[in-house]
Motif scaffolding. Structure first.
Motif, short mmCIF file in Angstrom:
data_model
loop_
_atom_site.label_atom_id
_atom_site.label_comp_id
_atom_site.label_asym_id
_atom_site.label_seq_id
_atom_site.Cartn_x
_atom_site.Cartn_y
_atom_site.Cartn_z
N LYS A 107 0.83 -1.21 0.00
CA LYS A 107 0.00 0.00 0.00
C LYS A 107 0.86 1.26 0.00
N THR A 108 1.81 1.33 0.94
CA THR A 108 2.69 2.49 1.08
C THR A 108 4.09 2.02 1.42
N TRP A 109 5.07 2.64 0.78
CA TRP A 109 6.48 2.39 1.11
C TRP A 109 7.07 3.69 1.64
N ILE A 110 7.64 3.64 2.84
CA ILE A 110 8.24 4.81 3.47
C ILE A 110 9.75 4.58 3.54
N GLY A 111 10.50 5.45 2.92
CA GLY A 111 11.95 5.37 2.98
C GLY A 111 12.50 6.39 3.94
N THR A 112 13.24 5.95 4.95
CA THR A 112 13.84 6.86 5.91
C THR A 112 15.36 6.82 5.78
N ASP A 113 15.97 7.96 5.97
CA ASP A 113 17.44 8.01 5.93
C ASP A 113 17.88 9.25 6.71
N ILE A 114 19.10 9.18 7.23
CA ILE A 114 19.65 10.29 8.01
C ILE A 114 20.30 11.33 7.11
N SER A 115 20.49 11.00 5.83
CA SER A 115 21.17 11.89 4.88
C SER A 115 20.17 12.55 3.93
N ALA A 116 20.12 13.86 3.94
CA ALA A 116 19.27 14.59 3.00
C ALA A 116 19.73 14.37 1.57
N ASN A 117 21.02 14.26 1.34
CA ASN A 117 21.52 14.00 -0.01
C ASN A 117 21.00 12.68 -0.54
N MET A 118 21.08 11.64 0.27
CA MET A 118 20.57 10.34 -0.14
C MET A 118 19.10 10.44 -0.54
N LEU A 119 18.32 11.12 0.28
CA LEU A 119 16.89 11.22 0.00
C LEU A 119 16.62 12.05 -1.25
N GLY A 120 17.47 13.03 -1.52
CA GLY A 120 17.33 13.80 -2.75
C GLY A 120 17.52 12.92 -3.98
N HIS A 121 18.53 12.06 -3.94
CA HIS A 121 18.74 11.12 -5.04
C HIS A 121 17.57 10.14 -5.14
N ALA A 122 17.09 9.67 -3.99
CA ALA A 122 15.97 8.72 -3.98
C ALA A 122 14.71 9.36 -4.57
N LYS A 123 14.48 10.62 -4.25
CA LYS A 123 13.29 11.30 -4.77
C LYS A 123 13.28 11.32 -6.29
N ALA A 127 10.49 8.91 -8.61
CA ALA A 127 9.44 9.89 -8.93
C ALA A 127 8.21 9.27 -9.57
N THR A 128 8.34 8.15 -10.23
CA THR A 128 7.20 7.54 -10.92
C THR A 128 6.38 6.60 -10.02
N LEU A 129 6.82 6.39 -8.81
CA LEU A 129 6.10 5.51 -7.88
C LEU A 129 5.16 6.34 -7.02
N PRO A 130 3.85 6.16 -7.14
CA PRO A 130 2.89 7.05 -6.47
C PRO A 130 2.72 6.81 -4.98
N ASN A 131 3.15 5.63 -4.48
CA ASN A 131 2.89 5.29 -3.07
C ASN A 131 4.14 5.35 -2.22
N VAL A 132 5.10 6.18 -2.63
CA VAL A 132 6.37 6.32 -1.92
C VAL A 132 6.39 7.60 -1.10
N ARG A 133 6.89 7.49 0.15
CA ARG A 133 7.08 8.67 1.00
C ARG A 133 8.48 8.62 1.57
N LEU A 134 9.20 9.75 1.54
CA LEU A 134 10.57 9.82 2.03
C LEU A 134 10.62 10.70 3.28
N VAL A 135 11.36 10.26 4.28
CA VAL A 135 11.43 10.95 5.57
C VAL A 135 12.89 11.07 6.00
N GLU A 136 13.35 12.30 6.22
CA GLU A 136 14.69 12.51 6.75
C GLU A 136 14.67 12.36 8.27
N LEU A 137 15.58 11.57 8.79
CA LEU A 137 15.71 11.36 10.23
C LEU A 137 16.68 12.37 10.80
#
Length: 253
Positions: A107-123, A127-137
């Protein structure tokens, strides 16, 4: 059997390569920081997407990236299950290597990471996956995630970079954010495996004053079993496989 063997060789090569890159890059840059400064370290190592991918999986080749992600998805299906109704959270998602394999199944995939750079690349990658949420720790733990809000938490190829206390912190935080009946998967290189003992012996060969601060730290079955039990999980199992890995597989009441 042949497919299993092929994936064992892929994952061993990935881990060995990441181990070599990790030590060489840190020595070359003469980075002087405590191991526990995870945010600063991973921000540095992920300034470019190519660097980030190398430190996540020791390759920039997309086919190799996809094969290693499929290997992990298979482990999750085998040990904790992935269902269409699940909210799934990854601890240390990096550039989103595994999300394309897991997000379409849940239903939903939440990706967490402590690095904002990593999450920027992940975003960008996801981008084509509608059920993805990214969270910086902000720090070690999952403070940004509400209690009892997730069905599955998994963490793969991350514990080797963390102190034992911080590994345990993530296990206890996983227990908090999981719903009743929620499932946990966390792995690390097994010190009792052939690959693990080779890595440990290589690290031990450094003179103490010359030993890089960020050599990978391995786990044992007993360590992960204690973490799961002390964190309050009702069912705690240990899986050792591929002569490389040890995993905590647990369920919350």
């Amino acid at each position: 059997m042949a497919e299993s063997f092929r994936f064992r060789q892929i994952i061993k090569r990935v881990v060995r390569g990441a181990y070599w890159l990790w030590t060489r890059r840190l020595e070359a840059d003469a980075i002087q920081m405590p191991r526990s400064d995870y945010k600063r370290t991973w921000q540095h190592l992920s300034e470019s997407e190519s660097d980030a991918k190398m430190f996540v999986a020791s390759t920039t080749d997309e086919q190799t990236f996809e094969r290693s992600a499929a290997y992990t998805r298979g482990l999750l299906e085998r040990f904790v299950g992935l269902h269409a109704s699940d909210v799934v959270l990854e601890i240390g998602c990096g550039v989103g290597r595994i999300a394309p394999e897991v997000a379409p199944l849940v239903k939903t995939w939440i990706g967490t990471d402590i690095s904002a750079n990593m999450l920027g690349h992940a975003k960008r990658r996801l981008a084509t996956l509608p059920n993805v949420r990214l969270v910086e720790l902000a720090d070690v733990g999952l403070a940004e995630i509400p209690d009892a809000s997730v069905d599955v938490v998994y963490c793969t190829v991350v514990f080797m970079h963390l102190y034992e206390w911080d590994r345990y912190k993530y296990v206890t935080e996983a227990h908090r954010v999981l719903k009743p009946g929620g499932r946990l998967y966390c792995d690390n290189i097994d010190i009792t495996s052939t690959l693990g003992w080779t890595m440990f012996s290589d690290a031990a060969s450094y003179p103490p004053k010359e030993r890089p601060s960020y050599l990978p730290m391995l786990s044992s079955a007993d360590e992960l079993r204690v973490f799961g039990t002390k964190a309050g999980f009702s069912t705690v199992m240990i899986e050792q496989f591929d002569d490389a890995w040890v995993a905590l597989v647990a369920r919350k009441v």
